[in-house]
Design a protein around this motif. Structure first.
Motif, PDB file in Angstrom:
ATOM      1  N   LYS A  70       1.635-100.668  59.772  1.00  0.00           N
ATOM      2  CA  LYS A  70       1.509 -99.681  60.844  1.00  0.00           C
ATOM      3  C   LYS A  70       0.206 -99.975  61.586  1.00  0.00           C
ATOM      4  CE  LYS A  70       4.108 -95.887  58.971  1.00  0.00           C
ATOM      5  NZ  LYS A  70       4.152 -94.441  58.841  1.00  0.00           N
ATOM      6  N   LEU A  71       0.128 -99.509  62.816  1.00  0.00           N
ATOM      7  CA  LEU A  71      -1.066 -99.752  63.629  1.00  0.00           C
ATOM      8  C   LEU A  71      -2.311 -99.208  62.937  1.00  0.00           C
ATOM      9  CD1 LEU A  71      -2.305-100.809  66.255  1.00  0.00           C
ATOM     10  CD2 LEU A  71      -1.866 -98.554  67.267  1.00  0.00           C
ATOM     11  N   PHE A  72      -2.224 -97.985  62.416  1.00  0.00           N
ATOM     12  CA  PHE A  72      -3.407 -97.416  61.768  1.00  0.00           C
ATOM     13  C   PHE A  72      -3.862 -98.252  60.586  1.00  0.00           C
ATOM     14  CE2 PHE A  72      -5.484 -94.861  58.529  1.00  0.00           C
ATOM     15  CZ  PHE A  72      -6.625 -94.497  59.233  1.00  0.00           C
ATOM     16  N   THR A  73      -2.920 -98.753  59.808  1.00  0.00           N
ATOM     17  CA  THR A  73      -3.268 -99.583  58.648  1.00  0.00           C
ATOM     18  C   THR A  73      -4.025-100.825  59.098  1.00  0.00           C
ATOM     19  OG1 THR A  73      -1.287 -98.795  57.514  1.00  0.00           O
ATOM     20  CG2 THR A  73      -2.320-100.779  56.638  1.00  0.00           C
ATOM     21  N   TRP A  74      -3.556-101.445  60.168  1.00  0.00           N
ATOM     22  CA  TRP A  74      -4.211-102.630  60.722  1.00  0.00           C
ATOM     23  C   TRP A  74      -5.616-102.293  61.206  1.00  0.00           C
ATOM     24  CZ3 TRP A  74      -5.097-104.249  66.016  1.00  0.00           C
ATOM     25  CH2 TRP A  74      -5.385-105.613  66.157  1.00  0.00           C
ATOM     26  N   LEU A  75      -5.754-101.179  61.943  1.00  0.00           N
ATOM     27  CA  LEU A  75      -7.068-100.740  62.437  1.00  0.00           C
ATOM     28  C   LEU A  75      -7.998-100.416  61.270  1.00  0.00           C
ATOM     29  CD1 LEU A  75      -5.812 -98.274  65.203  1.00  0.00           C
ATOM     30  CD2 LEU A  75      -6.700-100.585  65.570  1.00  0.00           C
ATOM     31  N   PHE A  76      -7.462 -99.729  60.274  1.00  0.00           N
ATOM     32  CA  PHE A  76      -8.223 -99.354  59.087  1.00  0.00           C
ATOM     33  C   PHE A  76      -8.786-100.593  58.395  1.00  0.00           C
ATOM     34  CE2 PHE A  76      -8.296 -98.881  54.484  1.00  0.00           C
ATOM     35  CZ  PHE A  76      -9.080 -97.747  54.304  1.00  0.00           C
ATOM     36  N   ARG A  77      -7.937-101.603  58.209  1.00  0.00           N
ATOM     37  CA  ARG A  77      -8.377-102.824  57.514  1.00  0.00           C
ATOM     38  C   ARG A  77      -9.485-103.540  58.277  1.00  0.00           C
ATOM     39  NH1 ARG A  77      -2.397-104.799  55.990  1.00  0.00           N
ATOM     40  NH2 ARG A  77      -2.106-103.488  54.157  1.00  0.00           N
ATOM     41  N   ILE A  78      -9.331-103.645  59.584  1.00  0.00           N
ATOM     42  CA  ILE A  78     -10.373-104.308  60.389  1.00  0.00           C
ATOM     43  C   ILE A  78     -11.687-103.557  60.268  1.00  0.00           C
ATOM     44  CG2 ILE A  78     -11.112-104.824  62.760  1.00  0.00           C
ATOM     45  CD1 ILE A  78      -8.180-105.559  63.372  1.00  0.00           C
ATOM     46  N   THR A  79     -11.634-102.243  60.397  1.00  0.00           N
ATOM     47  CA  THR A  79     -12.849-101.434  60.334  1.00  0.00           C
ATOM     48  C   THR A  79     -13.475-101.491  58.943  1.00  0.00           C
ATOM     49  OG1 THR A  79     -11.936 -99.965  62.014  1.00  0.00           O
ATOM     50  CG2 THR A  79     -13.802 -99.132  60.735  1.00  0.00           C
ATOM     51  N   ARG A  80     -12.662-101.337  57.919  1.00  0.00           N
ATOM     52  CA  ARG A  80     -13.175-101.360  56.548  1.00  0.00           C
ATOM     53  C   ARG A  80     -13.776-102.721  56.212  1.00  0.00           C
ATOM     54  NH1 ARG A  80     -11.296-102.399  51.355  1.00  0.00           N
ATOM     55  NH2 ARG A  80     -12.234-101.067  49.772  1.00  0.00           N
ATOM     56  N   ASN A  81     -13.091-103.796  56.589  1.00  0.00           N
ATOM     57  CA  ASN A  81     -13.619-105.136  56.322  1.00  0.00           C
ATOM     58  C   ASN A  81     -14.918-105.397  57.078  1.00  0.00           C
ATOM     59  OD1 ASN A  81     -11.495-105.654  54.594  1.00  0.00           O
ATOM     60  ND2 ASN A  81     -10.306-106.799  56.096  1.00  0.00           N
TER      61      ASN A  81
END
Length: 189
Positions: A70-81
């Motif tokens: 999902k878009l949020f999951t992708w955004l979350f991973r980029i931000t968290r990483n």
């Protein structure tokens, strides 16, 4: 967030449409800031991470695959990483102060503002004086955050907070797309 809106934002990102950044910031900005803050436990650093994450999201927008996440999951991973990378980088600098990356978004100068969008400088009077001073220094005098801190004799953390609040106030007056024109300018350079 509705699936339709998420799909619309994803499509705008793939098309490299600047409106995607405004929508991402409006709908995900606070949550992604929270993700960054949870990792680094520092407000100023979390703000920098959020900005850096939006730059990465823009640059990697063609790599998003809705069949994988999902878009949020992708955004979350980029931000968290990004936050984890910053934290690791800070931990390798033994007893040294963390140097924040200063972005061009804070030194655009008046040429970075499109007059056909709005005359923000003229309408700064509508927000509190302490935010006017910081926004004027950063956007119209072309200072970096560090330079504004030194010139105005205001702590760097306060400069960053006033910038964020000042942009939020402009967003209330003009809407998200105009107040975020400064961020979009950075991303499209």
């Amino acid at each position: 967030m509705s699936i339709l809106l998420e799909n619309h934002i994803a499509e705008l990102l793939k098309e490299r449409n600047e409106k995607a950044i405004s929508l991402l910031y409006e709908h995900y900005g606070d949550t992604l800031y929270g993700v960054a803050f949870k990792v680094v436990r520092n407000e100023d650093l979390a703000q920098d991470i959020l900005q850096e994450s939006f730059v990465k999201i823009w640059k990697k927008s063609d790599s998003y695959d809705p069949t994988k996440a999902k878009l949020f999951t992708w955004l979350f991973r980029i931000t968290r990483n990004t936050a984890i990378d910053k934290l690791r980088s800070a931990n390798t600098k033994s007893e040294k102060e963390i140097q924040m990356d200063i972005s061009d978004v804070y030194s655009l100068g008046s040429e970075g503002i499109k007059p056909d969008l709005i005359d923000v400088q003229e309408n700064l009077e509508k927000i509190d004086l302490k935010y006017q001073i910081v926004l004027d220094a950063l956007f119209f005098q072309g200072m970096t955050q560090q330079e504004a801190s030194e010139e105005l004799n205001i702590p760097l953390g306060t400069i960053k907070s006033r910038l964020k609040i000042g942009l939020r106030e402009l967003r209330k007056i003009y809407g998200a797309s105009v107040a975020l024109a400064f961020l979009v300018r950075l991303l499209t350079q």
